[in-house]
Design a protein around this motif. Structure first.
Motif, mmCIF file in Angstrom:
data_model
loop_
_atom_site.group_PDB
_atom_site.id
_atom_site.type_symbol
_atom_site.label_atom_id
_atom_site.label_comp_id
_atom_site.label_asym_id
_atom_site.label_seq_id
_atom_site.Cartn_x
_atom_site.Cartn_y
_atom_site.Cartn_z
ATOM 1 N N PRO A 1 0.802 -1.229 0.000
ATOM 2 C CA PRO A 1 0.000 0.000 0.000
ATOM 3 C C PRO A 1 0.834 1.278 0.000
ATOM 4 N N GLU A 2 1.964 1.266 0.704
ATOM 5 C CA GLU A 2 2.777 2.489 0.741
ATOM 6 C C GLU A 2 3.428 2.773 -0.611
ATOM 7 N N ASP B 1 1.942 2.078 -3.494
ATOM 8 C CA ASP B 1 0.841 2.678 -4.259
ATOM 9 C C ASP B 1 0.690 4.151 -3.898
ATOM 10 N N GLU B 2 0.801 4.469 -2.619
ATOM 11 C CA GLU B 2 0.694 5.862 -2.179
ATOM 12 C C GLU B 2 1.806 6.716 -2.777
ATOM 13 N N ASP B 3 3.007 6.162 -2.855
ATOM 14 C CA ASP B 3 4.126 6.893 -3.456
ATOM 15 C C ASP B 3 3.846 7.187 -4.923
ATOM 16 N N PHE C 1 0.894 7.551 -6.296
ATOM 17 C CA PHE C 1 -0.123 8.602 -6.358
ATOM 18 C C PHE C 1 0.485 9.964 -6.060
ATOM 19 N N ARG C 2 1.325 10.040 -5.041
ATOM 20 C CA ARG C 2 1.995 11.303 -4.717
ATOM 21 C C ARG C 2 2.826 11.802 -5.902
ATOM 22 N N GLU D 1 -9.187 13.282 -5.682
ATOM 23 C CA GLU D 1 -9.814 12.523 -4.597
ATOM 24 C C GLU D 1 -10.524 11.289 -5.162
ATOM 25 N N HIS E 1 -7.884 8.849 -6.230
ATOM 26 C CA HIS E 1 -7.222 8.207 -5.086
ATOM 27 C C HIS E 1 -8.052 7.053 -4.554
ATOM 28 N N ARG E 2 -9.382 7.215 -4.546
ATOM 29 C CA ARG E 2 -10.253 6.144 -4.058
ATOM 30 C C ARG E 2 -10.108 4.869 -4.890
ATOM 31 N N TRP F 1 -7.267 4.195 -6.739
ATOM 32 C CA TRP F 1 -5.870 4.167 -7.151
ATOM 33 C C TRP F 1 -5.337 2.749 -7.361
#
Length: 174
Positions: free
Chosen positions: A4-5, A7-9, A11-12, A45, A48-49, A51
């Motif tokens: 998950p982290e 994936d967050e990277d 997106f950022r 937003e 992101h939901r 992503w």
């Protein structure tokens, strides 16, 4: 499978790389800087939901662009607070370098008078410089519809602003 982290990277990174471009496109779609930022934030937003599935697409930016267009169109339909775009003002000769600024202001005002999807086609064609196929994908329509919307939109802009070499230059320069 990515953690998950990771994936967050991703997106950022998308947000950092595309924020300026997305905000410019949103401004051209809405005609207002505050609405443009709200539109980009709303699209991001929504992206992101989803992503987890969007990150694996060939072009997550294209997905965000499509979400922006759909959101802008739905916002325009729901706008019930009585705001109406003003008619473009008559061109006034201003000595010096202000003619191009005036022309751009007229173009932006005229864009706001177009229906949202027609405006989106013109923005994606001339300001994002996308090929017809990518515009059709972003709009969820056919290439023929894109060409028709662009032709009719340019015709309406020419009616509102008048045909002039400066108009064509302003459209091409974006």
């Amino acid at each position: 499978m990515k953690r998950p982290e990771e994936d967050e990277d991703g997106f950022r990174a998308l947000v950092q790389q595309e924020w300026v471009s997305l905000t410019r496109t949103a401004f051209l779609l809405t005609g207002d800087r505050d609405y443009a930022e709200d539109l980009v934030q709303a699209a991001l937003e929504k992206t992101h939901r989803r992503w987890g599935s969007v990150a694996h697409l060939d072009s997550p930016r294209a997905y965000v662009r499509r979400v922006m267009i759909n959101t802008a169109t739905s916002w325009r339909r729901r706008r019930s607070f009585g705001e109406l775009p003003q008619e473009p003002t008559e061109a006034v000769y201003l000595p010096g370098g202000f003619e191009q600024v005036e022309q751009r202001q007229q173009l932006l005002a005229a864009l706001q008078l177009l229906p949202p999807k027609m405006r989106a086609v013109l923005v994606l064609s001339y300001f994002e410089d996308l090929p017809d196929q990518q515009i059709a994908e972003a709009m969820g329509s056919s290439v023929a519809t894109v060409k028709s919307q662009r032709s009719r939109g340019l015709g309406r802009l020419r009616e509102q602003i008048g045909v002039s070499p400066l108009f064509d230059t302003a459209v091409q320069e974006g």
